[in-house]
Design a protein around this motif. Structure first.
Motif, short mmCIF file in Angstrom:
data_model
loop_
_atom_site.label_atom_id
_atom_site.label_comp_id
_atom_site.label_asym_id
_atom_site.label_seq_id
_atom_site.Cartn_x
_atom_site.Cartn_y
_atom_site.Cartn_z
N VAL A 77 -4.37 -32.33 -9.74
CA VAL A 77 -4.29 -32.28 -11.10
C VAL A 77 -4.53 -33.60 -11.84
O VAL A 77 -5.36 -33.85 -12.54
N ALA A 78 -3.47 -34.63 -11.46
CA ALA A 78 -3.40 -35.78 -11.90
C ALA A 78 -4.80 -36.62 -11.88
O ALA A 78 -4.96 -37.13 -13.28
N VAL A 98 -13.45 -24.64 -11.53
CA VAL A 98 -13.10 -23.66 -10.43
C VAL A 98 -12.21 -24.06 -9.21
O VAL A 98 -11.41 -23.47 -8.87
N ALA A 99 -12.76 -25.21 -8.69
CA ALA A 99 -12.36 -25.93 -7.47
C ALA A 99 -10.56 -26.31 -7.73
O ALA A 99 -9.79 -25.88 -7.06
N GLN A 100 -10.48 -26.86 -8.92
CA GLN A 100 -9.10 -27.15 -9.28
C GLN A 100 -8.25 -26.01 -9.52
O GLN A 100 -7.00 -25.86 -8.85
N LEU A 101 -8.60 -24.68 -10.11
CA LEU A 101 -8.04 -23.62 -10.30
C LEU A 101 -7.71 -22.99 -8.76
O LEU A 101 -6.59 -22.60 -8.49
N TYR A 102 -8.85 -22.95 -7.64
CA TYR A 102 -8.13 -22.44 -6.45
C TYR A 102 -7.38 -23.32 -5.74
O TYR A 102 -6.29 -22.71 -5.22
N THR A 163 -9.88 -13.93 -11.59
CA THR A 163 -10.04 -14.75 -13.00
C THR A 163 -11.30 -15.14 -13.34
O THR A 163 -11.55 -15.11 -14.44
N VAL A 164 -12.05 -15.81 -12.06
CA VAL A 164 -13.35 -16.30 -12.40
C VAL A 164 -14.47 -15.42 -12.65
O VAL A 164 -15.50 -15.70 -13.26
N GLU A 180 -5.97 -23.63 -15.41
CA GLU A 180 -4.92 -22.67 -14.76
C GLU A 180 -5.20 -21.28 -15.20
O GLU A 180 -5.75 -20.95 -16.08
N VAL A 181 -4.90 -20.63 -14.13
CA VAL A 181 -5.21 -19.04 -14.55
C VAL A 181 -4.70 -18.66 -15.73
O VAL A 181 -5.47 -17.73 -16.49
#
Length: 315
Positions: A77-78, A98-102, A163-164, A180-181
């Protein structure tokens, strides 16, 4: 179809705190400092737990896993958040989102289970001290850590994949600090009842159930500690367990607020600050609590620093 696919082609605009430039600049500095401290602190715990034979115990094995999760979770995240905050163009690619989401979902879920496992370890140490080494044998410890990591992976694959697939109808503005979801569900232009229900079930499994198990464990721990005749023994037991309980309350409290509120909730700024807390602030509590308040870790760090200093002097 072109309108529906615009989000996939152009990516997203991660708004964050862009409507409050002064706050955004201040938060940039704070997040950067917290991130660096998080990396250094958690890396130190992993290194010390590995190098010091005295710390080759179940408690520090799970603590090392927690530190590893925290480093990866914050890193998911940061860095992207800092880059976005430092540029006028708040764009983030669809693939990056999407990568960050997973990754964030998987690591956050793993931490939820890992904290419950650590509570069980403390229960075994305090309530079953004579059988502790038999109960928390290396095979069981490895299995429990594996379950924590694997469960995070599984729920991430299921939840994020659902979600995607939601059509966004060209909506690109994410009024949040990272992908985020709950935020993406709000962005969807179709009925999201099924996704909200699925998110609620997952939240119960990964938040409410672990918290309940932790509270039950600490109920037994409190009862056992109160039976200890030695005041010093009671203080040591309470000190060890209270530090874990602080992390539990802060982490679960903030993430429950985010994931168990209605998907169409309008508390935008609250959600942003809450997400900042469990992605940036909470991971830093781990090294602070377990190093500044823990004699074993402080002693191991001092020994390691002194040993390195003496070795360098010889050369």
């Amino acid at each position: 179809m072109d309108v529906t696919n615009k989000s996939y082609q152009k990516g997203f605009l991660l708004l964050g705190f862009s409507d409050q430039p002064q706050l955004e600049r201040a938060l940039f500095v704070i997040i950067l400092i917290f991130y660096i401290l998080n990396l250094l602190g958690n890396a130190a715990i992993i290194l010390v737990s590995y190098l010091d034979p005295k710390l080759h115990t179940p408690m520090y094995f799970f603590l090392s896993n927690l530190s590893c999760v925290d480093i990866c979770f914050t890193t998911s995240v940061a860095p992207q958040l800092l880059v976005t905050m430092n540029k006028k163009d708040k764009a983030m690619s669809y693939g990056g989102c999407v990568a960050q989401l997973y990754v964030a979902m998987g690591l956050g879920s793993s931490e939820c289970i890992l904290l419950a496992v650590m509570a069980y370890d403390r229960y075994a140490a305090v309530c079953r001290p004579l059988h502790y080494t038999t109960i928390m044998n290396p095979q069981l410890c490895a299995s429990l850590a594996g379950v924590a990591w694997l469960s995070g992976l599984v729920t991430s694959l299921i939840q994020c994949s659902l979600t995607v697939q939601l059509p966004l109808c060209g909506h690109r503005k994410l009024d949040h600090i990272f992908c985020e979801v709950p935020v993406l569900i709000k962005l969807a232009c179709v009925d999201t009842t099924f996704n909200e229900a699925e998110l609620f079930v997952a939240s119960v499994v990964f938040l409410i159930v672990p918290v309940s198990l932790i509270l039950v464990s600490y109920g037994f721990i409190t009862r056992a500690v109160l039976r200890i005749k030695s005041a010093a023994g009671r203080r040591k037991a309470f000190g060890t367990c209270s530090s874990h309980l602080v992390v539990v309350i802060v982490f679960y409290g903030t993430i429950i607020f985010m994931y168990l509120q209605p998907a169409k909730s309008s508390s935008k700024n609250q959600g942003k600050f809450v997400s900042l807390f469990y992605t940036i602030v909470t991971p830093l509590l781990n090294p602070i609590i377990y190093t500044l308040r823990n004699k074993d870790v402080k002693g191991a760090l001092k020994s390691m620093v002194i040993g390195n200093a003496l070795a360098s002097e010889k050369f």
